[in-house]
Design a protein around this motif. Structure first.
Motif, mmCIF file in Angstrom:
data_model
loop_
_atom_site.group_PDB
_atom_site.id
_atom_site.type_symbol
_atom_site.label_atom_id
_atom_site.label_comp_id
_atom_site.label_asym_id
_atom_site.label_seq_id
_atom_site.Cartn_x
_atom_site.Cartn_y
_atom_site.Cartn_z
ATOM 1 N N LYS A 43 -25.996 -0.168 6.303
ATOM 2 C CA LYS A 43 -27.058 0.708 6.544
ATOM 3 C C LYS A 43 -27.841 0.453 7.663
ATOM 4 N N THR A 44 -28.316 -0.752 8.034
ATOM 5 C CA THR A 44 -29.100 -1.297 9.100
ATOM 6 C C THR A 44 -28.384 -0.687 10.710
ATOM 7 N N VAL A 45 -27.380 -0.957 10.441
ATOM 8 C CA VAL A 45 -26.372 -0.484 11.673
ATOM 9 C C VAL A 45 -26.180 0.894 11.979
ATOM 10 N N LEU A 46 -26.112 1.447 10.660
ATOM 11 C CA LEU A 46 -26.316 3.070 11.161
ATOM 12 C C LEU A 46 -27.391 3.491 11.656
ATOM 13 N N PHE A 47 -28.475 3.015 10.949
ATOM 14 C CA PHE A 47 -29.769 3.339 11.428
ATOM 15 C C PHE A 47 -29.799 2.917 13.250
ATOM 16 N N LYS A 48 -29.603 2.033 13.406
ATOM 17 C CA LYS A 48 -29.646 1.595 14.799
ATOM 18 C C LYS A 48 -28.924 2.383 15.654
#
Length: 274
Positions: A43-48
């Motif tokens: 999730k966080t990697v996608l947002f970054k």
């Protein structure tokens, strides 16, 4: 459907580990999108990657038609809180935002005062941020993210650590940003009770892949898939299961409050109690 973010076949690796595996999602404009998944699901990697803070090895990300990493390094249309926002603890909320606003000089005092009002904070308060509750700091973080009037707001676990009252207030704020300003909101969360309360669409990430997508009602209908990814159903789903399995009522499995209301109304009409 008008989209503002297009993620197309995105792959992101860290050495030998593939964190995002051919992820493709279209985010509709003016809606709240919930990304759910256990820790490490991507999730966080996608947002970054969407924000331009990381660059995928494969695939394309478009924000309002501009390709991230080629047409634009970091999209200006996005305000984001991906990690806990850092504020100067001995300054007020207004002074913190004024300090940050002076970096790009796009907004002035009036805009800062207005955005503090928008998120429900007193713009005249001199209370130091270091003495704020977690809920007030979350609101200040959102004020920071939206003060330069972005079209898109990205939040990573915004309800983490909040008490029920703080969660309710935050969700009301997000709904007002969507309904009042037409803002598109992407929210990563593992709090399954939050998703049916505020999200228009939901996506399940697991092992770096999109495993399911749809409305919250459609997502929560896939109970076994959620359990396989170590996610529980919302409490309303457990309540309906108790009514069905323990009390013998003829109710369908549901995962949202709206669906539960419709199902209970159907049952009452069926029993001629309404």
């Amino acid at each position: 459907m008008e989209t503002c973010i297009e993620v197309q076949n995105v792959v992101k690796r860290f050495r030998d580990q593939v964190v995002l595996k051919n992820v493709s999602i279209s985010f509709e404009k003016g809606k709240i999108h919930g990304i759910v998944g256990r820790n490490g699901s991507g999730k966080t990697v996608l947002f970054k990657c969407i924000c331009g803070l990381m660059h995928p090895e494969e695939g394309v990300i478009l924000v309002n038609g501009k390709r991230v990493g080629r047409d634009v390094d970091m999209p200006e249309d996005i305000g984001a809180i991906i990690e806990a926002p850092g504020f100067l603890p001995n300054y007020s909320g207004y002074k913190n935002l004024r300090f940050l606003a002076n970096i790009r000089r796009k907004i002035g005092k009036e805009e800062i005062l207005n955005v503090l009002k928008t998120v429900g904070l007193d713009p005249e308060s001199r209370k130091h941020v270091g003495k704020h509750s977690l809920g007030r700091r979350q609101r200040l973080g959102i004020a920071q993210a939206i003060m330069e009037d972005p079209e898109i707001l990205i939040l990573d676990e915004p309800t983490a650590g909040l008490d029920p009252q703080g969660v309710s207030a935050l969700l009301e704020l997000l709904a007002s940003l969507r309904d009042g300003l037409g803002m598109t909101i992407l929210m990563a969360t593992h709090d399954m009770d939050v998703v049916p309360l505020c999200c228009d669409y939901a996506y399940l990430l697991g092992g770096g892949s999109v495993l399911a997508r749809g409305t919250p009602e459609e997502l929560f209908a896939q109970a076994e898939l959620l359990r396989a990814n170590h996610l529980r159903l919302p409490r309303i789903a457990h309540l309906m299961a108790i009514l069905r399995d323990r009390d013998g009522l003829d109710v369908a499995p549901v995962g949202t409050i709206g669906a539960a209301r419709r199902e209970l109304l159907r049952l009452l009409k069926q029993e001629e109690l309404l």
